[in-house]
Design an enzyme around this catalytic site. Structure first.
Site, PDB file in Angstrom:
ATOM      1  N   ASP A  17       0.831  -1.203   0.000  1.00  0.00           N
ATOM      2  CA  ASP A  17       0.000   0.000   0.000  1.00  0.00           C
ATOM      3  C   ASP A  17       0.865   1.252   0.000  1.00  0.00           C
ATOM      4  OD1 ASP A  17      -2.323   1.467   0.040  1.00  0.00           O
ATOM      5  OD2 ASP A  17      -2.662   1.251   2.196  1.00  0.00           O
ATOM      6  N   ASN A  65     -10.320  -2.662  -7.137  1.00  0.00           N
ATOM      7  CA  ASN A  65      -9.454  -1.823  -7.983  1.00  0.00           C
ATOM      8  C   ASN A  65      -9.996  -1.654  -9.394  1.00  0.00           C
ATOM      9  OD1 ASN A  65      -6.295  -2.945  -6.515  1.00  0.00           O
ATOM     10  ND2 ASN A  65      -7.633  -1.247  -5.941  1.00  0.00           N
ATOM     11  N   ARG A 191      -5.793  -2.113   8.404  1.00  0.00           N
ATOM     12  CA  ARG A 191      -6.971  -2.918   8.096  1.00  0.00           C
ATOM     13  C   ARG A 191      -6.575  -3.982   7.087  1.00  0.00           C
ATOM     14  NH1 ARG A 191      -7.808   2.181   5.918  1.00  0.00           N
ATOM     15  NH2 ARG A 191      -7.670   2.287   3.631  1.00  0.00           N
ATOM     16  N   LEU A 192      -7.432  -4.989   6.951  1.00  0.00           N
ATOM     17  CA  LEU A 192      -7.145  -6.114   6.059  1.00  0.00           C
ATOM     18  C   LEU A 192      -7.603  -5.867   4.629  1.00  0.00           C
ATOM     19  CD1 LEU A 192      -7.930  -9.241   8.265  1.00  0.00           C
ATOM     20  CD2 LEU A 192      -5.711  -8.443   7.466  1.00  0.00           C
TER      21      LEU A 192
END
Length: 237
Positions: A17, A65, A191-192
């Site tokens: 990320d 995405n 977060r996952l």
């Protein structure tokens, strides 16, 4: 940085990320961040193979995405093509088995063919398994597994009483892989993001503020060292 070879994780998963923020902070288009992110991925894959980590899973492209601007998706598809084309010889040389998890049918036909070729030609790789999560979403994976189980019950191949955690896991994309021991997420988010929800029931998490393009081999080793300092009890005392 010294690591205990007896306490290495069997499976490391990474949520890569921060590419967009890396580019934005430099006044660059997002494309530059994604390109640098690919370079980082190559370095981390090489380091994981050297250690070695038996299984490395990278969250490369989520189902969500697809909602990004068409121009950005086109750039990501071109980067994926370039990666598959350039890295196949590298994977063969290093003994890396390549596979993907996710909805491969959503990708352009040429990419599907490139994925199939990489999986087929690296199938005998024995040093490390590299998994790319592409068009992947964990909730969709779980629903898919439930659907396949329901179909098997309807066809009489299994009975409802046979369904347990082991059997359910056999219908997931990751059926032949160990669950992740360590999940790393870069960029400071905690977060996952719909990634390996079922498989991460007892996974150790490591969050770092470092943006993915800046995530070095040293940062990777730091995460592994942090993992080795933890005591994993799996609900036991």
């Amino acid at each position: 940085m010294e690591l205990d070879p007896e306490r290495l994780p069997r499976h490391v998963a990474i949520i890569m990320d921060g590419n967009g923020r890396w580019a934005r902070r430099r006044g660059l288009p997002r494309f530059f961040g994604h390109r640098e992110g690919v370079k980082t991925a190559k370095r981390i894959i090489t380091k994981a193979c050297e250690i070695p980590i038996p299984v490395l899973t990278l969250y490369a492209f989520s189902r969500e995405n697809w909602q990004r601007p068409r121009e950005e998706i086109a750039v990501l598809m071109d980067l994926l093509r370039d990666y598959l084309r350039s890295e196949l010889p590298v994977m063969l040389e290093k003994g890396i088995r390549f596979r993907i998890i996710g909805e491969r049918e959503r990708f352009p036909q040429d990419i599907q063919e490139m994925i199939a070729r990489c999986e087929e030609e690296t199938a005998s790789g024995h040093r490390m398994t590299l998994v790319l999560a592409l068009s992947y979403g964990s909730r969709a994976e779980i629903v898919r597994a439930a659907r396949l189980l329901a179909q098997a019950v309807r066809e009489g191949r299994i009975s409802p009483e046979e369904i347990d955690e082991t059997l359910f896991s056999a219908f997931l994309y990751t059926a032949d892989l160990p669950d992740p021991d360590l999940l790393i997420r870069t960029s400071g988010e905690m977060r996952l993001s719909n990634f390996l929800l079922y498989q991460c029931a007892y996974t150790e998490f490591y969050f770092t503020p470092v943006l993915w393009p800046d995530f070095t081999e040293e940062e990777f080793l730091k995460a592994l060292a942090d993992y080795q300092r933890r005591e994993r009890r799996f609900g036991r005392i």
